[in-house]
Enzyme design. Structure first.
Site, PDB file in Angstrom:
ATOM      1  N   GLU A  90      28.241 -20.996  42.533  1.00  0.00           N
ATOM      2  CA  GLU A  90      28.572 -22.405  42.749  1.00  0.00           C
ATOM      3  C   GLU A  90      30.033 -22.414  43.170  1.00  0.00           C
ATOM      4  OE1 GLU A  90      28.227 -25.054  39.258  1.00  0.00           O
ATOM      5  OE2 GLU A  90      29.813 -26.074  40.364  1.00  0.00           O
ATOM      6  N   CYS A 111      33.713 -29.810  39.034  1.00  0.00           N
ATOM      7  CA  CYS A 111      33.071 -29.499  40.315  1.00  0.00           C
ATOM      8  C   CYS A 111      32.414 -30.754  40.891  1.00  0.00           C
ATOM      9  CB  CYS A 111      32.058 -28.383  40.151  1.00  0.00           C
ATOM     10  SG  CYS A 111      31.058 -28.564  38.685  1.00  0.00           S
TER      11      CYS A 111
HETATM   12  P1  NAP Z   1      38.254 -18.154  40.759  1.00  0.00           P
HETATM   13  O1  NAP Z   1      39.637 -17.797  41.139  1.00  0.00           O
HETATM   14  O2  NAP Z   1      37.238 -18.085  41.829  1.00  0.00           O
HETATM   15  O3  NAP Z   1      37.830 -17.205  39.562  1.00  0.00           O
HETATM   16  C1  NAP Z   1      36.514 -17.204  39.011  1.00  0.00           C
HETATM   17  C2  NAP Z   1      36.170 -15.820  38.510  1.00  0.00           C
HETATM   18  O4  NAP Z   1      35.997 -14.910  39.602  1.00  0.00           O
HETATM   19  C3  NAP Z   1      37.261 -15.209  37.649  1.00  0.00           C
HETATM   20  O5  NAP Z   1      36.624 -14.410  36.679  1.00  0.00           O
HETATM   21  C4  NAP Z   1      38.045 -14.351  38.610  1.00  0.00           C
HETATM   22  O6  NAP Z   1      38.686 -13.278  37.970  1.00  0.00           O
HETATM   23  C5  NAP Z   1      36.946 -13.844  39.522  1.00  0.00           C
HETATM   24  N1  NAP Z   1      37.386 -13.613  40.900  1.00  0.00           N
HETATM   25  C6  NAP Z   1      37.964 -14.530  41.709  1.00  0.00           C
HETATM   26  N2  NAP Z   1      38.171 -14.000  42.933  1.00  0.00           N
HETATM   27  C7  NAP Z   1      37.713 -12.736  42.890  1.00  0.00           C
HETATM   28  C8  NAP Z   1      37.664 -11.686  43.848  1.00  0.00           C
HETATM   29  N3  NAP Z   1      38.132 -11.829  45.076  1.00  0.00           N
HETATM   30  N4  NAP Z   1      37.131 -10.511  43.462  1.00  0.00           N
HETATM   31  C9  NAP Z   1      36.676 -10.331  42.198  1.00  0.00           C
HETATM   32  N5  NAP Z   1      36.717 -11.292  41.255  1.00  0.00           N
HETATM   33  C10 NAP Z   1      37.222 -12.480  41.587  1.00  0.00           C
HETATM   34  O7  NAP Z   1      38.175 -19.590  40.139  1.00  0.00           O
HETATM   35  P2  NAP Z   1      39.103 -20.289  39.056  1.00  0.00           P
HETATM   36  O8  NAP Z   1      40.186 -19.414  38.561  1.00  0.00           O
HETATM   37  O9  NAP Z   1      38.167 -20.825  38.051  1.00  0.00           O
HETATM   38  O10 NAP Z   1      39.692 -21.522  39.826  1.00  0.00           O
HETATM   39  C11 NAP Z   1      40.376 -21.399  41.035  1.00  0.00           C
HETATM   40  C12 NAP Z   1      39.842 -22.406  42.025  1.00  0.00           C
HETATM   41  O11 NAP Z   1      38.421 -22.410  42.002  1.00  0.00           O
HETATM   42  C13 NAP Z   1      40.202 -23.830  41.724  1.00  0.00           C
HETATM   43  O12 NAP Z   1      41.453 -24.174  42.195  1.00  0.00           O
HETATM   44  C14 NAP Z   1      39.071 -24.569  42.408  1.00  0.00           C
HETATM   45  O13 NAP Z   1      39.362 -24.747  43.753  1.00  0.00           O
HETATM   46  C15 NAP Z   1      37.891 -23.677  42.272  1.00  0.00           C
HETATM   47  N6  NAP Z   1      36.941 -24.015  41.193  1.00  0.00           N
HETATM   48  C16 NAP Z   1      35.747 -24.514  41.522  1.00  0.00           C
HETATM   49  C17 NAP Z   1      34.823 -24.785  40.536  1.00  0.00           C
HETATM   50  C18 NAP Z   1      33.472 -25.295  40.851  1.00  0.00           C
HETATM   51  O14 NAP Z   1      32.839 -25.819  39.974  1.00  0.00           O
HETATM   52  N7  NAP Z   1      32.974 -25.095  42.038  1.00  0.00           N
HETATM   53  C19 NAP Z   1      35.107 -24.546  39.206  1.00  0.00           C
HETATM   54  C20 NAP Z   1      36.331 -24.009  38.879  1.00  0.00           C
HETATM   55  C21 NAP Z   1      37.230 -23.746  39.885  1.00  0.00           C
HETATM   56  P3  NAP Z   1      40.016 -13.499  37.098  1.00  0.00           P
HETATM   57  O15 NAP Z   1      39.608 -14.241  35.866  1.00  0.00           O
HETATM   58  O16 NAP Z   1      40.440 -12.115  36.779  1.00  0.00           O
HETATM   59  O17 NAP Z   1      40.965 -14.265  37.964  1.00  0.00           O
END
Ligand code: NAP
Length: 487
Positions: free
Chosen positions: A232, A269
């Site tokens: 998602e 989200c």
């Molecule tokens: P995220 O940066 O995508 O991280 C989610 C998970 O994936 C974390 O466990 C992260 O590891 C891991 N991850 C992220 N990028 C990766 C990669 N390139 N390779 C391997 N693992 C990776 O999301 P977030 O920290 O929750 O939030 C950042 C942004 O996501 C927000 O600013 C928002 O735009 C979006 N978001 C969207 C939703 C939704 O419901 N769609 C929900 C939350 C956030 P680490 O923990 O080690 O960083």
């Protein structure tokens, strides 16, 4: 498979344990699954006070919100327990044999469902309970008969560790293999990819950013044997305000929408990020009332520094766009919360406005601003509303205000909404996602990488099952599978 990164050894260990537990858990009965899920719900509730305090320290989401989220998490664990007891993971379709030549004549065919195997579950930052260690992805995978390897989110590591510790004690008390639920933490980007690439992993559940989700989705698809990736990834959740919806005044509806945009500092989200308003007198006064109501909101600190950085970057980009007008003046970053505690400092809410034609022509205006901000699109006709909706990519929700009558225009709007969203609302605001059998939390890309599935509600369980047709199978096998004593 272990390489240089020290996190890799922990992943090897956790996935080996999950692999070992896999056939035991796949063959578990409904009552074993229900007992585990209810035990996990109980332990969350028994430790609620300490867990909520820990969650609040790490996320700043506030005790009332976290109290509700913990209750919802326990509720959905029990809901999946009931789904297992109702036989959902063991459903069969039995077509009796028919004599004669094909196509009328046929063997007996029994369609059963088998668990996919160990699921790597990437916790989300914005739901430290409901989309984390014991959240909906974990509950639905366990109910389906799949062990879960949780990738803890770096935004709430201590909470993840504590919840996991409590869960492990329940698994041990119930005499289940340790590999039913494991946790990997402190992982780097390479380690996250390593987990998805691991041969012991059969499927991935992910909630997070578009960039992170796409990176891991690619890894899942580039494996020698690709695996399902239930991601998602982001959503702007259009909300259409038709003139009829403002017949009783604008103040109350504007206030309720402003509350939804700023709820949880906009870190939902389903936060309404795109508001389509008619460019007439009522529409203009609604937009003004929305800007007023939003500017009085005081969002709390964001979940992580990188989410705050992402929000500032996204609103900065929007504010500097030639076609966009700011409806809430840019102010200095909020320095101190009224309470005088700078750890509470959140961003100012923002509201922008753009003409429909400019929105349609500029795809960079379609991006999610994850935080308390929204973009108003001025429209002049239903045809223009349809064009704007068509320009939006997949979304978790579309909200239509004022389409109660059965008219050709309203039907066209409903069809357009269904084309791009997993959930269509005919009133209210999209934040708040009920956990039920009929819930659909997904939608065309990028809302979901698998739009035919849901990540909230009891339908989420189906993601982790694979149909197998048994031809002329012995009765004892079919009966055992129905009872959940064989998988
Ligand atoms: P995220 O940066 O995508 O991280 C989610 C998970 O994936 C974390 O466990 C992260 O590891 C891991 N991850 C992220 N990028 C990766 C990669 N390139 N390779 C391997 N693992 C990776 O999301 P977030 O920290 O929750 O939030 C950042 C942004 O996501 C927000 O600013 C928002 O735009 C979006 N978001 C969207 C939703 C939704 O419901 N769609 C929900 C939350 C956030 P680490 O923990 O080690 O960083």
């Amino acid at each position: 498979m272990s390489e240089a990164n020290p996190a890799f050894a922990a992943i090897d260990h956790a996935t080996a344990q999950a692999h070992e537990a896999s056939s035991h858990w796949a063959a578990s009965t409904a009552s074993e699954r229900a007992r585990l899920l209810r035990g996990l719900a109980d332990v969350l509730e028994q430790n609620a006070t300490a867990l909520i305090a820990l969650a609040n320290d790490e996320s700043a989401l506030g005790e009332p919100r976290l109290t509700g989220e913990l209750a919802r998490t326990a509720f959905q664990l029990r809901g999946f327990a009931s789904a297992a007891e109702a036989g959902v993971p063991y459903l069969q379709i039995d077509d009796a044999a028919a004599p004669g030549a094909p196509p009328a004549g046929r063997p007996r065919l029994t369609l059963v469902q088998v668990p996919l195997g160990p699921v790597a579950m990437f916790s989300a930052s914005n739901f430290p309970f409901a989309f984390s260690v014991l959240g909906g992805d974990t509950a639905s995978a366990l109910a389906a008969g799949c062990p879960v390897i949780v990738k803890a989110h770096s935004g709430h590591p201590a909470l993840s560790r504590k919840v996991f510790e409590l869960a492990v004690a329940v698994v041990a008390q119930q005499g289940l293999p340790v590999g039913v639920l494991t946790l990997v933490e402190g992982a780097s980007r390479e380690a996250g990819a390593y987990l998805v690439r691991h041969p012991n992993i059969a499927a991935v559940a992910f909630t997070g950013s578009y960039q992170g989700g796409v990176a891991l989705w690619r890894v899942a698809n580039e494996r020698p044997r690709p695996i399902p990736f239930f991601g998602e990834l982001g959503s702007i959740n259009p909300l259409v305000v038709l003139p009829g919806a403002l017949a009783n005044g604008v103040a109350e509806v504007a206030k309720s929408l402003a509350g939804s945009i700023a709820l949880g500092c906009g870190q939902f989200c389903t936060s309404p990020g795109l508001i389509l308003v008619f460019d007439d007198a009522d529409g203009r006064s609604f937009t003004a009332a929305l800007a007023d109501a939003l500017s009085t909101q005081s969002p709390h600190r964001m979940l992580t520094d990188s989410i705050r950085y992402g929000f500032d970057h996204a609103v900065g980009k929007m504010a500097s766009h030639a076609a966009v007008r700011s409806l809430i003046e840019m102010r200095e970053p909020r320095e101190l919360h009224e309470a005088g505690d700078d750890s509470c400092a959140g961003p100012w809410p923002r509201l922008f406005e753009v003409e429909a034609a400019a929105f349609i022509a500029n795809s960079d205006l379609h991006e999610e601003m994850f935080g308390p901000a929204a973009l108003v699109v001025k429209v002049r006709s239903v045809a223009e509303v349809l064009q704007v909706l068509q320009a939006v990519e997949g979304s978790l929700t579309v909200t239509l205000w004022g389409v109660q009558q059965n008219t050709a225009d309203n039907l066209a709007l409903i069809r357009a909404a269904e084309q791009i969203a997993g959930r269509v609302l005919f009133g209210g605001v999209p934040t708040g996602v009920a956990v039920t059998r009929a819930q659909q939390h997904g939608g065309p890309w990028p809302a979901s990488t698998q739009p035919q599935t849901t990540s909230v509600g009891y339908g989420a369980l189906a993601r982790f099952l694979r149909p197998v047709a048994l031809q002329d199978a012995p009765d004892w096998l079919i009966a055992a599978k129905r009872g959940g004593t064989l998988s």
